[in-house]
Scaffold this active site. Structure first.
Site, PDB file in Angstrom:
ATOM      1  CG  ASP A   1     -18.930 -20.043 -46.349  1.00 62.19           C
ATOM      2  OD1 ASP A   1     -19.076 -20.462 -45.179  1.00 62.19           O
ATOM      3  OD2 ASP A   1     -17.930 -20.300 -47.036  1.00 62.19           O
ATOM      4  CE  LYS A   2     -17.875 -18.253 -39.224  1.00 65.55           C
ATOM      5  NZ  LYS A   2     -16.740 -19.030 -38.572  1.00 65.55           N
ATOM      6  CG  HIS A   3     -13.168 -16.125 -43.462  1.00 68.91           C
ATOM      7  ND1 HIS A   3     -12.456 -17.281 -43.715  1.00 68.91           N
ATOM      8  CD2 HIS A   3     -12.265 -15.226 -42.978  1.00 68.91           C
ATOM      9  CE1 HIS A   3     -11.180 -17.075 -43.415  1.00 68.91           C
ATOM     10  NE2 HIS A   3     -11.048 -15.845 -42.972  1.00 68.91           N
ATOM     11  CB  SER A   4     -13.868 -17.054 -38.039  1.00 68.27           C
ATOM     12  OG  SER A   4     -13.104 -16.637 -36.915  1.00 68.27           O
TER      13      SER A   4
ATOM     14  CB  THR B   1     -13.230 -25.137 -39.598  1.00 71.67           C
ATOM     15  OG1 THR B   1     -13.458 -23.879 -38.954  1.00 71.67           O
ATOM     16  CG2 THR B   1     -14.559 -25.834 -39.809  1.00 71.67           C
TER      17      THR B   1
ATOM     18  NE  ARG C   1       0.313 -12.313 -47.540  1.00 69.32           N
ATOM     19  CZ  ARG C   1      -0.883 -12.606 -47.027  1.00 69.32           C
ATOM     20  NH1 ARG C   1      -1.693 -13.447 -47.676  1.00 69.32           N
ATOM     21  NH2 ARG C   1      -1.283 -12.077 -45.900  1.00 69.32           N
TER      22      ARG C   1
ATOM     23  CB  SER D   1      -5.196 -14.120 -48.649  1.00 66.41           C
ATOM     24  OG  SER D   1      -5.058 -15.474 -48.295  1.00 66.41           O
TER      25      SER D   1
ATOM     26  CE  LYS E   1      -8.305 -19.195 -48.619  1.00 69.65           C
ATOM     27  NZ  LYS E   1      -7.271 -18.157 -48.637  1.00 69.65           N
ATOM     28  CE  LYS E   2     -14.797 -18.477 -46.498  1.00 74.62           C
ATOM     29  NZ  LYS E   2     -15.448 -19.752 -46.083  1.00 74.62           N
TER      30      LYS E   2
END
Length: 434
Positions: A79-82, A119, A167, A182, A186-187
């Site tokens: 997977d990826k995260h931006s 997304t 927050r 954070s 989740k990832k």
């Protein structure tokens, strides 16, 4: 365990133990920690910070506050995260291309935040498609198609969901420790075997300086790897939109052009670069050059487009989407060109202002309950260094009404600076990547 004692440790500059952080995360998810205590905890972390060990412990505690996905698949789960930008629709290209290269991609994504697009909102611009899948359906789509782009269930890292909301209203969002926990909680709960992070920097990003982006990349990479997930990061430029369009359906169209071998540019370059790194980490390529080549082959052959179409159909969207995507995507009733007042060269683009213009058009949310109009946005945006003549379009506004288009025009005119001389154009991928 006692919430007050843990908060007192933070106040004194002491890092709570792993057991204390685990207890606090469970308290966030089951309600035994009050909002006041959660706010005090967030402020304590924001002001005092955590050690690297403490940051890893908090991340794992938040990961373990809910369900963890376990995959039994015959290939690596990636997977990826931006960290968020404008015109950033990489996920819609990357997930099917990685799948076409032999990986599985269970991508848990988010919605728009502030000026940045989401997304999930882009995926839901496709008629009939839903991103809210049950865990069983999510696993079936991934197993059958190879990838799925979905929203997190309420059972995934519930401590993060609670703490994030607190927050947001206590001015404690900007903490490297809390941002890291954070994102990664989740990832990591998604059961990944490899992760790449796209940390944005520039006018359209949350991180405006390279130094801040590097600090976040370092925090994310070190924490994820210590938590057991092989992770790397790229720092990519967001001083102009990544794709030439901003807005949900418009960005889907940009992705379909790339997937159907009709486009390229920065969107393609960043997508294959991130994918190449992931393929190496998963043992599906010997080096990044080979990984990039495999990603390009997945796009040029049409295999990635076939995977994307299969994912769309499996998630409730139209069948054969890759063949007829222009017919399905909604179009705004008003399309208005914003033209240059005088000739010159594009010197600067305020990406955050462009993103907020899309929000104002209805392409994002002012409040959580707002309903998004998937058809609105900006297209054909000029690039840094482009020469324009008087009367030449700088971009096109897609709006639901003429007055909305006029309001967006006023914003984008201030956001795009035309002058003389060639500006310094930052590289798409900055040095110092992890």
């Amino acid at each position: 365990m006692d919430a007050r004692a843990i908060i007192a440790h933070l106040r004194k500059g002491e890092v709570p133990s792993q057991a204390e952080l685990s207890w606090f995360a469970r308290g966030l998810s089951d309600g035994s920690v009050s909002d006041a205590q959660a706010g005090a905890f967030a402020m304590g972390v924001c002001l005092r910070g955590l050690s690297e060990e403490g940051r890893v412990a908090l991340t794992l505690a938040m990961r373990d506050s809910g369900d963890r996905m376990i995959w039994d698949l015959p290939a690596p789960v990636l997977d990826k995260h931006s960290t968020g930008g404008v015109g950033d629709c990489v996920s819609l290209v990357l997930a099917p291309a990685l799948t076409a290269c032999g990986a599985y991609v269970p991508m848990i994504s988010g919605r728009g935040l502030g000026h940045t697009g989401g997304t999930l909102d882009k995926m839901e611009a496709i008629p009939g498609l839903t991103t809210a899948l049950s865990e069983g359906k999510f696993k079936k789509v991934v197993a059958d198609v190879g990838c799925a782009i979905v929203s997190a269930s309420a059972q995934i890292a519930p401590a993060d969901k609670r703490l994030y909301a607190i927050r947001d209203v206590t001015a404690t969002v900007e903490s490297l420790d809390l941002i890291t926990a954070s994102i990664l909680s989740k990832k990591l709960a998604a059961g990944l075997e490899g992760l790449v992070l796209d940390v944005k920097v520039g006018s359209g990003a949350f991180m405006k300086s390279v130094e801040d982006a590097q600090a976040l990349a370092n925090s994310l990479v070190s924490t994820a790897n210590l938590a057991g997930c092989p992770t790397s990061a790229v720092i990519s430029d967001m001083n102009q939109p990544l794709a030439s369009s901003l807005g949900n359906a418009l960005e889907v169209a940009e992705c379909m052009k790339v997937l159907c071998n009709q486009g390229g540019g920065a969107l393609t370059e960043l997508s294959v670069s991130l994918g190449g790194m992931l393929l190496v980490s998963a043992g599906l390529a010997t080096d990044v050059a080979e990984g990039v080549s495999k990603m390009m082959d997945a796009l040029s052959s049409g295999k990635a487009a076939e995977v994307f179409a299969g994912m769309v159909a499996a998630m409730g969207g139209p069948t054969h989407f890759a063949d007829e995507w222009q017919r399905f995507l909604p179009e705004a009733p008003v399309i208005h060109e914003v033209t240059a007042v005088h000739a010159g060269i594009v010197q600067a683009i305020d990406g955050e202002a462009l993103g907020l213009a899309v929000v104002g058009l209805g392409g994002g949310r002012q409040i959580e309950s707002d309903v998004i109009d998937p058809s609105v946005g900006l297209s054909d945006v000029v690039r840094l260094g482009d020469r324009v003549e008087a009367g030449q379009p700088l971009l096109r506004v897609h709006a639901s009404r003429e007055d909305a288009a006029a309001a967006a025009e006023a914003i984008v005119r201030r956001a795009i600076v035309i002058g003389e001389g060639m500006p310094d154009i930052p590289p798409l991928i900055h040095e110092g990547n992890q």
